[in-house]
Design a protein around this motif. Structure first.
Motif, mmCIF file in Angstrom:
data_model
loop_
_atom_site.group_PDB
_atom_site.id
_atom_site.type_symbol
_atom_site.label_atom_id
_atom_site.label_comp_id
_atom_site.label_asym_id
_atom_site.label_seq_id
_atom_site.Cartn_x
_atom_site.Cartn_y
_atom_site.Cartn_z
ATOM 1 N N ALA A 21 0.679 -1.298 0.091
ATOM 2 C CA ALA A 21 -0.141 0.101 -0.042
ATOM 3 C C ALA A 21 1.015 1.161 -0.096
ATOM 4 O O ALA A 21 0.546 2.218 -0.592
ATOM 5 C CB ALA A 21 -1.061 0.039 1.313
ATOM 6 N N LEU A 22 2.113 1.164 0.752
ATOM 7 C CA LEU A 22 3.090 2.313 0.718
ATOM 8 C C LEU A 22 3.475 2.648 -0.725
ATOM 9 O O LEU A 22 3.631 3.617 -1.176
ATOM 10 C CB LEU A 22 3.807 2.084 1.467
ATOM 11 N N LEU A 23 3.955 1.132 -1.404
ATOM 12 C CA LEU A 23 4.647 1.475 -2.718
ATOM 13 C C LEU A 23 3.824 1.997 -3.700
ATOM 14 O O LEU A 23 4.205 2.463 -4.953
ATOM 15 C CB LEU A 23 5.136 0.222 -3.216
ATOM 16 N N THR A 24 2.382 1.660 -3.650
ATOM 17 C CA THR A 24 1.458 1.967 -4.597
ATOM 18 C C THR A 24 0.613 3.393 -4.276
ATOM 19 O O THR A 24 -0.233 3.758 -4.791
ATOM 20 C CB THR A 24 0.154 0.720 -4.953
ATOM 21 N N ARG A 25 1.110 4.052 -3.214
ATOM 22 C CA ARG A 25 0.548 5.268 -2.839
ATOM 23 C C ARG A 25 -0.923 5.335 -2.454
ATOM 24 O O ARG A 25 -1.282 6.296 -2.119
ATOM 25 C CB ARG A 25 0.599 6.481 -3.942
ATOM 26 N N ARG A 26 -1.426 4.080 -1.966
ATOM 27 C CA ARG A 26 -2.720 3.822 -1.182
ATOM 28 C C ARG A 26 -2.445 4.156 0.243
ATOM 29 O O ARG A 26 -3.421 4.603 0.905
ATOM 30 C CB ARG A 26 -3.139 2.636 -1.457
ATOM 31 N N ASP A 57 12.181 -14.841 8.162
ATOM 32 C CA ASP A 57 11.279 -14.624 6.890
ATOM 33 C C ASP A 57 11.088 -13.219 6.772
ATOM 34 O O ASP A 57 9.478 -13.090 6.585
ATOM 35 C CB ASP A 57 10.281 -15.755 6.611
ATOM 36 N N ILE A 58 11.574 -12.263 7.038
ATOM 37 C CA ILE A 58 11.203 -10.772 7.085
ATOM 38 C C ILE A 58 10.911 -10.402 5.461
ATOM 39 O O ILE A 58 11.744 -10.427 4.579
ATOM 40 C CB ILE A 58 12.407 -9.810 7.550
ATOM 41 N N ASN A 59 9.718 -10.017 5.245
ATOM 42 C CA ASN A 59 9.207 -9.857 4.068
ATOM 43 C C ASN A 59 8.082 -8.756 3.883
ATOM 44 O O ASN A 59 7.546 -8.536 5.070
ATOM 45 C CB ASN A 59 8.992 -10.822 3.149
ATOM 46 N N PHE A 60 7.304 -8.720 2.426
ATOM 47 C CA PHE A 60 6.218 -7.573 2.553
ATOM 48 C C PHE A 60 5.060 -8.238 3.306
ATOM 49 O O PHE A 60 4.167 -7.530 3.940
ATOM 50 C CB PHE A 60 5.754 -7.685 1.032
ATOM 51 N N GLY A 61 4.795 -9.536 3.512
ATOM 52 C CA GLY A 61 3.681 -10.162 3.782
ATOM 53 C C GLY A 61 3.605 -10.317 5.383
ATOM 54 O O GLY A 61 2.352 -10.750 5.854
ATOM 55 N N ASN A 62 4.444 -9.880 5.921
ATOM 56 C CA ASN A 62 4.350 -9.956 7.553
ATOM 57 C C ASN A 62 4.496 -8.732 8.298
ATOM 58 O O ASN A 62 4.719 -8.798 9.603
ATOM 59 C CB ASN A 62 5.329 -11.155 8.152
ATOM 60 N N VAL A 63 4.482 -7.596 7.453
ATOM 61 C CA VAL A 63 4.684 -6.505 8.350
ATOM 62 C C VAL A 63 3.559 -5.470 8.023
ATOM 63 O O VAL A 63 3.112 -5.228 6.892
ATOM 64 C CB VAL A 63 6.159 -5.677 7.999
ATOM 65 N N PHE A 64 2.909 -4.724 8.888
ATOM 66 C CA PHE A 64 1.783 -3.774 8.645
ATOM 67 C C PHE A 64 2.171 -2.356 9.596
ATOM 68 O O PHE A 64 3.006 -2.394 10.453
ATOM 69 C CB PHE A 64 0.577 -4.146 9.243
ATOM 70 N N PHE A 65 1.579 -1.461 9.087
ATOM 71 C CA PHE A 65 1.896 -0.301 9.858
ATOM 72 C C PHE A 65 0.599 0.599 9.854
ATOM 73 O O PHE A 65 -0.211 0.682 8.915
ATOM 74 C CB PHE A 65 3.103 0.585 9.038
ATOM 75 N N ASP A 66 0.632 1.594 10.889
ATOM 76 C CA ASP A 66 -0.476 2.626 10.877
ATOM 77 C C ASP A 66 0.195 3.888 10.035
ATOM 78 O O ASP A 66 1.218 4.626 10.681
ATOM 79 C CB ASP A 66 -0.777 2.956 12.130
ATOM 80 N N PRO A 67 -0.363 4.486 8.938
ATOM 81 C CA PRO A 67 0.254 5.546 8.207
ATOM 82 C C PRO A 67 0.277 7.029 9.017
ATOM 83 O O PRO A 67 0.841 7.903 8.618
ATOM 84 C CB PRO A 67 -0.466 5.679 7.058
ATOM 85 N N ASP A 68 -0.658 6.970 10.216
ATOM 86 C CA ASP A 68 -0.842 8.263 10.969
ATOM 87 C C ASP A 68 0.015 8.257 12.235
ATOM 88 O O ASP A 68 0.534 9.288 12.444
ATOM 89 C CB ASP A 68 -2.345 8.399 11.161
ATOM 90 N N THR A 69 0.330 7.025 12.932
ATOM 91 C CA THR A 69 1.023 6.862 13.931
ATOM 92 C C THR A 69 2.457 6.569 13.921
ATOM 93 O O THR A 69 3.148 6.606 14.816
ATOM 94 C CB THR A 69 0.144 6.356 14.991
ATOM 95 N N GLY A 70 2.555 5.585 12.980
ATOM 96 C CA GLY A 70 3.718 4.868 12.978
ATOM 97 C C GLY A 70 3.829 3.478 13.594
ATOM 98 O O GLY A 70 4.923 2.923 13.775
ATOM 99 N N ASP A 71 2.742 3.116 14.208
ATOM 100 C CA ASP A 71 2.466 1.873 15.106
ATOM 101 C C ASP A 71 2.612 0.804 13.948
ATOM 102 O O ASP A 71 2.510 1.048 12.678
ATOM 103 C CB ASP A 71 1.157 1.788 15.613
ATOM 104 N N ILE A 72 3.320 -0.050 14.452
ATOM 105 C CA ILE A 72 3.424 -1.345 13.615
ATOM 106 C C ILE A 72 2.863 -2.756 14.078
ATOM 107 O O ILE A 72 2.604 -2.781 15.421
ATOM 108 C CB ILE A 72 5.024 -1.760 13.066
ATOM 109 N N LEU A 73 2.708 -3.783 13.142
ATOM 110 C CA LEU A 73 2.390 -4.988 13.750
ATOM 111 C C LEU A 73 3.212 -6.195 12.968
ATOM 112 O O LEU A 73 3.579 -5.903 11.703
ATOM 113 C CB LEU A 73 0.814 -5.322 13.281
ATOM 114 N N ILE A 74 3.491 -7.015 13.419
ATOM 115 C CA ILE A 74 4.445 -8.244 12.675
ATOM 116 C C ILE A 74 3.595 -9.474 13.052
ATOM 117 O O ILE A 74 3.124 -9.635 14.179
ATOM 118 C CB ILE A 74 5.778 -8.248 13.540
ATOM 119 N N CYS A 75 3.257 -10.284 11.935
ATOM 120 C CA CYS A 75 2.670 -11.614 11.957
ATOM 121 C C CYS A 75 3.537 -12.591 11.566
ATOM 122 O O CYS A 75 4.648 -12.234 11.245
ATOM 123 C CB CYS A 75 1.294 -11.320 11.290
#
Length: 254
Positions: A21-26, A57-75
């Motif tokens: 979503a970051l790379l596609t400007r969403r 296995d760090i990659n696109f599929g297991n990292v998420f972020f809040d674009p307003d606060t910078g909070d992150i989630l790792i699954c």
């Protein structure tokens, strides 16, 4: 009923976005928030490593972020193993895997994921986040006619070349095809560019030369504290002490 089935985790809240979503400007976090995301990610993996584990296995599929606060989630935490464990069932995701792991798959050697390979994958993820492209995908990738497994093994494992390698210019980004990396590279201060350069030159084939979490944390803290607003348009500008030392004026990228 007495049978194991895996593990249960909460569903991801809608405020968290994925890296594509970051790379596609969403999702468009500010530069300050992007630095906060980087700092939070590095902090999370540092905590894991300090306890003797590697993520594998760090990659696109297991990292998420809040674009307003910078909070992150790792699954996807079922990847996690004891650091350097030979029985690790996960080698990583091609494109994020350290070159020695790619070569291990090609040549059937015994290298396995570790904290050192995590540091390489983390650097790739951070490069994607800040430069909007892959650190090894320049002219050598643009010239590939068929991106099959053999081409990917060469690009990411047996002959990797950083797109901004100071001495090897064979893999520079191609204008009109890999424009993101060309544009964003010039927006950041030398301190951050130096860390990426070390990660993908010395750190390509020397795991002990990879950038540590401590150095990433220092860089992101410095980047955030040095952001100023352009007095004309309000765009975020990074302070660069290298420019000051060289007598180069700070100019607005906008």
């Amino acid at each position: 009923q007495g049978e194991l089935f895996g593990y249960v985790m909460p569903l991801r809240p809608k405020r968290f976005k994925d890296i594509p979503a970051l790379l596609t400007r969403r999702a468009e976090p500010s530069f300050k928030t992007l630095c906060q995301i980087g700092l939070n990610l590095v902090t999370a993996y540092r905590k894991l490593h300090s306890r003797g584990y590697s993520y594998c296995d760090i990659n696109f599929g297991n990292v998420f972020f809040d674009p307003d606060t910078g909070d992150i989630l790792i699954c996807d935490n079922d990847n996690v193993t004891i650091d350097g464990m030979e029985q690790s069932q996960v080698m990583g995701t091609l494109g994020f895997m350290a070159p020695e792991l790619v070569r291990a798959n090609v040549y059937n050697t015994h290298e396995r994921p570790s904290t050192a390979t995590d540091l390489f994958s983390l650097a790739v993820l951070l490069f994607y986040m800040f430069m909007m492209g892959h650190p090894l995908e320049g002219k050598l990738e643009a010239d590939i006619k068929c991106m099959d497994i053999h081409a990917m093994n060469k690009l990411y494992g047996t002959n990797p070349v950083f797109v901004f390698d100071p001495t090897n210019k064979t893999n520079r980004p191609v204008k009109g095809y890999q424009d993101n990396v060309l544009i964003y590279w010039d927006l950041y201060p030398q301190q951050l560019k130096d860390l990426f350069t070390q990660s993908f030159t010395e750190g390509l084939n020397a795991p002990n030369k990879r950038v540590t979490e401590k150095r990433w944390l220092e860089a992101f803290a410095n980047l955030m504290s040095g952001i100023t607003a352009c007095p004309n348009c309000g765009a975020e500008i990074f302070y660069d002490d290298h420019k000051v030392a060289s007598g180069i004026a700070h100019t607005c990228w906008n």
